[in-house]
Design a protein around this motif. Structure first.
Motif, mmCIF file in Angstrom:
data_model
loop_
_atom_site.group_PDB
_atom_site.id
_atom_site.type_symbol
_atom_site.label_atom_id
_atom_site.label_comp_id
_atom_site.label_asym_id
_atom_site.label_seq_id
_atom_site.Cartn_x
_atom_site.Cartn_y
_atom_site.Cartn_z
ATOM 1 N N ASN A 246 0.811 -1.228 0.000
ATOM 2 C CA ASN A 246 0.000 0.000 0.000
ATOM 3 C C ASN A 246 0.837 1.268 0.000
ATOM 4 O O ASN A 246 0.293 2.371 0.142
ATOM 5 C CB ASN A 246 -0.930 0.008 1.222
ATOM 6 N N ASN A 247 2.168 1.093 -0.124
ATOM 7 C CA ASN A 247 3.092 2.235 -0.105
ATOM 8 C C ASN A 247 2.975 3.060 1.170
ATOM 9 O O ASN A 247 3.140 4.287 1.162
ATOM 10 C CB ASN A 247 2.862 3.138 -1.327
ATOM 11 N N THR A 248 2.670 2.385 2.281
ATOM 12 C CA THR A 248 2.574 3.082 3.572
ATOM 13 C C THR A 248 3.651 2.612 4.538
ATOM 14 O O THR A 248 3.622 2.970 5.718
ATOM 15 C CB THR A 248 1.182 2.851 4.209
ATOM 16 N N TYR A 249 4.603 1.813 4.039
ATOM 17 C CA TYR A 249 5.634 1.275 4.931
ATOM 18 C C TYR A 249 6.558 2.382 5.402
ATOM 19 O O TYR A 249 6.999 3.233 4.623
ATOM 20 C CB TYR A 249 6.453 0.206 4.207
ATOM 21 N N ARG A 250 6.864 2.360 6.686
ATOM 22 C CA ARG A 250 7.827 3.277 7.271
ATOM 23 C C ARG A 250 8.838 2.455 8.060
ATOM 24 O O ARG A 250 8.444 1.652 8.903
ATOM 25 C CB ARG A 250 7.153 4.284 8.209
ATOM 26 N N PRO A 251 10.140 2.646 7.784
ATOM 27 C CA PRO A 251 11.142 1.873 8.532
ATOM 28 C C PRO A 251 11.000 2.131 10.021
ATOM 29 O O PRO A 251 10.667 3.248 10.432
ATOM 30 C CB PRO A 251 12.478 2.426 8.000
ATOM 31 N N PRO A 252 11.227 1.108 10.848
ATOM 32 C CA PRO A 252 11.163 1.309 12.291
ATOM 33 C C PRO A 252 12.175 2.352 12.733
ATOM 34 O O PRO A 252 13.242 2.493 12.122
ATOM 35 C CB PRO A 252 11.522 -0.069 12.871
ATOM 36 N N THR A 253 11.854 3.109 13.758
ATOM 37 C CA THR A 253 12.807 4.073 14.300
ATOM 38 C C THR A 253 13.946 3.311 14.957
ATOM 39 O O THR A 253 13.838 2.128 15.253
ATOM 40 C CB THR A 253 12.141 4.974 15.354
ATOM 41 N N ALA A 254 15.044 4.008 15.167
ATOM 42 C CA ALA A 254 16.221 3.351 15.752
ATOM 43 C C ALA A 254 15.884 2.719 17.091
ATOM 44 O O ALA A 254 16.287 1.608 17.399
ATOM 45 C CB ALA A 254 17.357 4.368 15.920
ATOM 46 N N ASN A 255 15.097 3.435 17.930
ATOM 47 C CA ASN A 255 14.754 2.905 19.242
ATOM 48 C C ASN A 255 13.848 1.696 19.137
ATOM 49 O O ASN A 255 13.951 0.750 19.897
ATOM 50 C CB ASN A 255 14.056 3.974 20.089
ATOM 51 N N ALA A 256 12.942 1.735 18.149
ATOM 52 C CA ALA A 256 11.988 0.633 18.023
ATOM 53 C C ALA A 256 12.633 -0.611 17.450
ATOM 54 O O ALA A 256 12.280 -1.722 17.799
ATOM 55 C CB ALA A 256 10.816 1.061 17.142
ATOM 56 N N SER A 257 13.598 -0.424 16.540
ATOM 57 C CA SER A 257 14.163 -1.579 15.846
ATOM 58 C C SER A 257 15.393 -2.149 16.527
ATOM 59 O O SER A 257 15.790 -3.264 16.258
ATOM 60 C CB SER A 257 14.529 -1.201 14.401
ATOM 61 N N SER A 258 16.021 -1.373 17.396
ATOM 62 C CA SER A 258 17.241 -1.839 18.030
ATOM 63 C C SER A 258 16.952 -2.960 19.019
ATOM 64 O O SER A 258 16.090 -2.817 19.879
ATOM 65 C CB SER A 258 17.923 -0.678 18.764
ATOM 66 N N PRO A 259 17.647 -4.074 18.930
ATOM 67 C CA PRO A 259 17.411 -5.171 19.864
ATOM 68 C C PRO A 259 17.625 -4.744 21.308
ATOM 69 O O PRO A 259 16.978 -5.246 22.201
ATOM 70 C CB PRO A 259 18.456 -6.221 19.446
#
Length: 384
Positions: A324-337
């Protein structure tokens, strides 16, 4: 057919220009002469023959519409070539339009970059300079991992496994998951080498990089899991008895670890690792779901992630957002293990940690472990 030797290599980077229009070729040559050496081809077939005999070519510039063999056909031959220098060569597609469908098709075929026929000299030279250095950067990256390869010399590189062999293992593990009412996950990890200033598809990393990644994955998975290399730059991981959150977090860590292995300093080159997920959790334990369906789902999602240069997990929600072209990469805080909310490990993981002596990792989940093992303790006491 005369094949050039290493003594014939030109002092300037050599570019192959494939276009049936003499005017377009002349225009491109006018832009690049002085900084680049060049060869011309009147169609895709002639371009292919030139690539076979001239190892000095660093970049291919091709039109899409040509006689005998068009740009798409030329791209297909290049990306499917058994000769590694040809298979990994940067290819720039020159298009006369900005139509998204045409550009998407070129990306899917393996174009490294896309430009329009009206591009300015400065912009073209800049992009060609990036591309001509791409091969050198790949070689630098390969050399930077030589120490890793020596350290892990005892670890054999993962051979490419057939999909049938992988599915045979997956079917057995899936049946066990159904029998025990557990989740089942197939992860497909696809890897590519990408330059941040180029629009097209990622290129295949050097073989030593692929081997090193395979060794890391073999040491990462549990004894009960399976990992196989299923394509040139693709790995498939099969795991059972793991909840969805744990699988998602594990996949995210795998992708971040691979991407973080880039050892080329001060360079916009980077590894991209897209991890497609196929899991029973998306189907509420539907017993009609097959291992082949989950594998195809995981591979489709990983390919979609690679097409959009996504480093990270592509599951059900991410796939819908990309479509749907609505993808947003996770923020650094959200994606960091390190910053992610910890998912509760399953019993098999906790027991594996105990076996490996990782007491500090187990202690936060001691209550969960006790609850999981209580039925077994009761059974032992009853038997005694």
């Amino acid at each position: 057919m005369t094949i050039l030797s290493s003594t014939d290599l030109p002092a300037k980077p050599r570019v192959l220009i494939a276009d049936d229009s003499r005017i377009v070729r002349a225009s491109l040559i006018k832009h690049i002469e002085g900084m680049f050496d060049f060869r011309e081809a009147l169609d895709g077939e002639q371009a292919w023959e030139t690539l076979l005999i001239d190892p000095s070519i660093r970049v291919v510039i091709t039109d899409l519409t040509m006689p005998k063999l068009d740009g798409y056909g030329l791209l297909q031959r290049i990306r499917n070539s058994k000769i590694s220098r040809i298979r990994s060569i940067p290819v720039v597609v020159v298009s006369g339009s900005d139509e998204r469908e045409e550009r998407d098709r070129a990306k899917a075929a393996g174009a490294t970059d896309l430009i329009t026929k009206g591009i300015g000299t400065a912009q073209l030279l800049s992009r060609l300079d990036i591309l001509s250095k791409l091969v050198n950067t790949q070689h630098d990256f390969e050399r930077s991992l030589e120490s890793l390869a020596r350290v892990n010399a005892s670890d054999a590189a993962l051979p490419v496994s057939s999909i049938d062999a992988v599915l045979q293992q997956a079917n057995t593990m899936l049946e066990t998951a159904f029998k025990n009412g557990k989740n089942f996950v197939i992860l497909n990890v696809s890897v590519g080498f990408k330059h941040s200033n180029l629009e097209g598809a990622a290129t295949v990393p050097p073989q030593s990089v692929i081997d090193a990644i395979g060794q890391v994955l073999q040491r990462t998975v549990r004894e009960t899991d399976r990992v196989a290399r299923t394509n040139e730059a693709e790995f498939t991981l099969i795991t059972g008895s793991i909840n969805f959150d744990s699988a998602h977090l594990f996949a995210e860590r795998v992708c971040r670890a691979i991407a973080g292995a880039n050892m080329v300093k001060d360079s916009p080159m980077a590894l991209i690792a897209s991890c497609g997920v196929g899991t029973l959790a998306d189907h509420e334990g539907d017993r009609s779901v097959t291992a082949q369906f989950l594998l195809e789902t995981a591979r489709r999602r990983a390919a979609m992630g690679m097409a959009h240069a996504v480093t990270g997990v592509v599951g059900k929600d991410e796939e819908a957002a990309l479509l749907n072209n609505t993808y947003r990469p996770p923020t650094a805080n959200a994606s960091s293990p390190e910053n992610a909310a910890p998912a509760t490990p399953d019993l098999a993981t906790l027991l594996q940690w105990i076996k490996e002596g990782k007491r500090e990792q187990v202690l936060p989940y001691i209550g969960t472990l006790s609850a999981e093992l209580q039925p077994l303790v009761d059974l032992v006491l009853k038997k005694g």
